[in-house]
Enzyme design. Structure first.
Site, short mmCIF file in Angstrom:
data_model
loop_
_atom_site.label_atom_id
_atom_site.label_comp_id
_atom_site.label_asym_id
_atom_site.label_seq_id
_atom_site.Cartn_x
_atom_site.Cartn_y
_atom_site.Cartn_z
N ARG A 51 4.16 -0.27 15.41
CA ARG A 51 3.92 -0.16 13.97
C ARG A 51 3.08 -1.36 13.51
O ARG A 51 2.29 -1.26 12.59
CB ARG A 51 5.25 -0.12 13.19
CG ARG A 51 5.04 0.34 11.73
CD ARG A 51 6.31 0.25 10.89
NE ARG A 51 6.77 -1.09 10.81
CZ ARG A 51 7.95 -1.52 11.24
NH1 ARG A 51 8.84 -0.70 11.75
NH2 ARG A 51 8.28 -2.80 11.16
N TYR A 103 -10.36 8.84 -8.81
CA TYR A 103 -9.63 9.82 -8.02
C TYR A 103 -8.23 10.01 -8.62
O TYR A 103 -7.54 9.02 -8.93
CB TYR A 103 -9.55 9.30 -6.58
CG TYR A 103 -8.82 10.20 -5.64
CD1 TYR A 103 -9.42 11.36 -5.17
CD2 TYR A 103 -7.53 9.91 -5.22
CE1 TYR A 103 -8.74 12.21 -4.30
CE2 TYR A 103 -6.85 10.75 -4.35
CZ TYR A 103 -7.47 11.89 -3.90
OH TYR A 103 -6.79 12.71 -3.05
N ASP A 175 -13.06 0.64 -4.79
CA ASP A 175 -12.89 1.86 -3.99
C ASP A 175 -14.29 2.39 -3.74
O ASP A 175 -14.95 2.92 -4.63
CB ASP A 175 -12.04 2.87 -4.76
CG ASP A 175 -11.75 4.13 -3.95
OD1 ASP A 175 -12.51 4.43 -3.00
OD2 ASP A 175 -10.78 4.85 -4.27
N LYS A 200 -12.60 10.91 4.23
CA LYS A 200 -13.84 11.50 3.73
C LYS A 200 -14.99 11.18 4.69
O LYS A 200 -14.93 11.57 5.83
CB LYS A 200 -14.09 11.00 2.30
CG LYS A 200 -12.83 11.02 1.41
CD LYS A 200 -12.30 12.40 1.11
CE LYS A 200 -10.93 12.43 0.46
NZ LYS A 200 -10.72 11.59 -0.70
C1 LIG Z 1 -9.67 10.99 -1.36
C2 LIG Z 1 -9.81 9.73 -2.13
C3 LIG Z 1 -8.76 8.80 -2.15
C4 LIG Z 1 -7.42 9.06 -1.48
O1 LIG Z 1 -7.52 9.07 -0.11
P1 LIG Z 1 -6.55 9.94 0.87
O2 LIG Z 1 -7.14 9.66 2.20
O3 LIG Z 1 -6.64 11.36 0.43
O4 LIG Z 1 -5.18 9.40 0.72
C5 LIG Z 1 -8.96 7.62 -2.85
N1 LIG Z 1 -10.11 7.37 -3.50
C6 LIG Z 1 -11.14 8.25 -3.51
C7 LIG Z 1 -12.39 7.90 -4.23
C8 LIG Z 1 -11.02 9.45 -2.82
O5 LIG Z 1 -12.04 10.33 -2.84
#
Ligand SMILES: *Cc1c(COP(=O)(O)O)cnc(C)c1O
Length: 412
Positions: A51, A103, A175, A200
């Site tokens: 972990r 998001y 982000d 993504k």
């Molecule tokens: C999808 C997304 C997230 C969350 O990520 P997960 O991998 O689905 O937990 C956070 N910020 C943005 C901009 C996203 O597109």
């Protein structure tokens, strides 16, 4: 090393035992020690329990950190796990300023998770630096920037926000999911921490849920790693392997995503039935000038609105052949979604209105197909919608709260 070389050859050393060119999946929960209390090490990290440490994860983290031009990279079990670990830097009594458009899962972390811990949250239009300055309080500890934002593709000036934050001793977190480290490197612009949903573009093949944090600050890296370990927000070795494999083509993919998206955005902008297109690569886009300064490409996400009522968005989505109707983005296949009823349906109509998200907005993740096929598909789908609808009323970009309520998607 330059970006394309880094993406391909990265930090994943060859397998130290066999020289295998594909880094192995260390599918193990723990490691034996040669002697009591003296663990083995891998790339400087001691192997005690999986972990806390796993060589497959470390190999991925090394590549990710180098791509972000960061000293530390930390891979997570999801983007939201990465984000949640960063939010643990906040303590009761702190105030945090957050991008207005973001998001929906991140919105929920701010409104429904950390608000319960005595942390005050203000959503602010961060493309307006005066609004940022006005929102700062003595207790403000962090500014949370999402750029390009999801789903309206608003562009926030990272260097300006980070400079303001630094004066007040606040952390800037970005982000950068939509941009990836190929198109935007926030740490180089003064941000303290960058986060990604690696689900993504970074992974890029729509087969893993994963996240990333990168920073140059050893204190922050230690704190975030500690939270990750103790909260258990760790990725599996198999997922790390898949993300590392996806990373090898990230630079190449982002070029093609950006190229296809720009062409599609231009075609949409010229379409008589389209009211508005948001794509930072368009000259007409309000974020274009800032995007040109801070990004090396504009990415694969395009949002637009039709001139008809919000329900036309649904009609359009149901007429497409080459776009997957799905809640995600950043994969090789094109995807399309209607945020108000899909990705952002957890928000109330009022919350969507406050964050500037119109009910008719359509969000596209432009994939790696031949763009001519995508253009033809959108064109025929738009024609089908307006063959049926002979006349329509122009819907304002952002409906009034009353209109937003009236257009509540249950009716659609
Ligand atoms: C999808 C997304 C997230 C969350 O990520 P997960 O991998 O689905 O937990 C956070 N910020 C943005 C901009 C996203 O597109």
């Amino acid at each position: 090393m330059r970006t394309h070389t880094l993406a391909v050859r990265g930090g994943s050393t060859l397998d130290p035992q066999t020289g295998a060119v594909s880094f192995p999946i260390y599918q193990t929960s723990t490691y034996t020690m040669p002697g009591a209390g003296t663990p083995r090490t891998f790339q400087g990290r001691s192997l005690g329990y999986a972990r806390t440490e796993n060589p497959t994860r470390t190999a991925l983290e090394t590549t990710l950190a180098r791509l972000e031009n960061a000293k530390y990279g930390i891979a997570f079990s999801s983007g939201l796990a990465a984000i949640n670990s960063v939010l643990h830097l906040l303590k009761s009594g702190d105030h945090v300023i957050v991008s207005r458009d973001l998001y929906a899962g991140v919105f929920q972390q701010f409104t429904r998770l950390i608000s319960g811990f005595g942390i005050e949250v203000d959503f602010v239009e961060l493309t307006d630096l005066e609004a940022l300055r006005a929102a700062i309080q003595p207790r403000t500890r962090m500014v949370w920037v999402e750029t390009p934002s999801n789903p309206t593709l608003a562009i926030t000036d990272i260097a300006e926000v980070a400079a303001i934050a630094k004066q007040q001793d606040m952390l800037t977190v970005v982000d950068s999911t939509f941009a990836t480290p190929i198109l935007q490197r926030p740490l180089e612009m003064g941000a303290d921490v960058v986060v990604h949903s690696a689900t993504k573009y970074i992974n890029g093949h729509a087969d893993v849920i994963s996240g990333v944090v990168a920073t140059n600050d050893s204190g922050l890296a230690d704190e975030i790693r500690f939270v990750q370990d103790i909260a258990g927000a760790v990725p599996s070795p198999m997922d790390c392997f898949l993300v590392a494999r996806g990373l090898q083509t990230l630079a190449l993919r982002m070029e093609r995503h950006s190229e296809n998206a720009l062409k599609l955005a231009m075609v949409l902008e010229a379409n008589e039935h389209v009211a508005r297109v948001r794509y930072p690569g368009l000259d007409s886009d309000p974020g274009h000038e800032v995007a040109k300064r801070q990004m090396t490409g504009f990415g694969g996400m395009v949002s637009f609105e039709l001139k008809g009522p919000a329900s036309d968005a649904i009609l359009l989505l149901n007429n497409l052949n080459h776009f997957d109707l799905a809640t995600s983005l950043g994969g090789v296949r094109s995807m399309i979604c209607h945020p108000a009823s899909m990705t952002h349906s957890s928000m109330t109509p009022e919350q969507r209105f406050d964050s500037g998200l119109p009910d008719g907005l359509i969000r596209m993740s432009v994939g790696l197909e031949d763009v001519e096929d995508l253009i033809e598909d959108l064109d025929q789908a738009i024609k089908q919608v307006y063959r049926r609808t002979t006349s329509y009323v122009h819907s304002p970009l952002v409906p009034s709260p009353a209109a937003a309520r009236a257009a509540s998607l249950k009716r659609l």
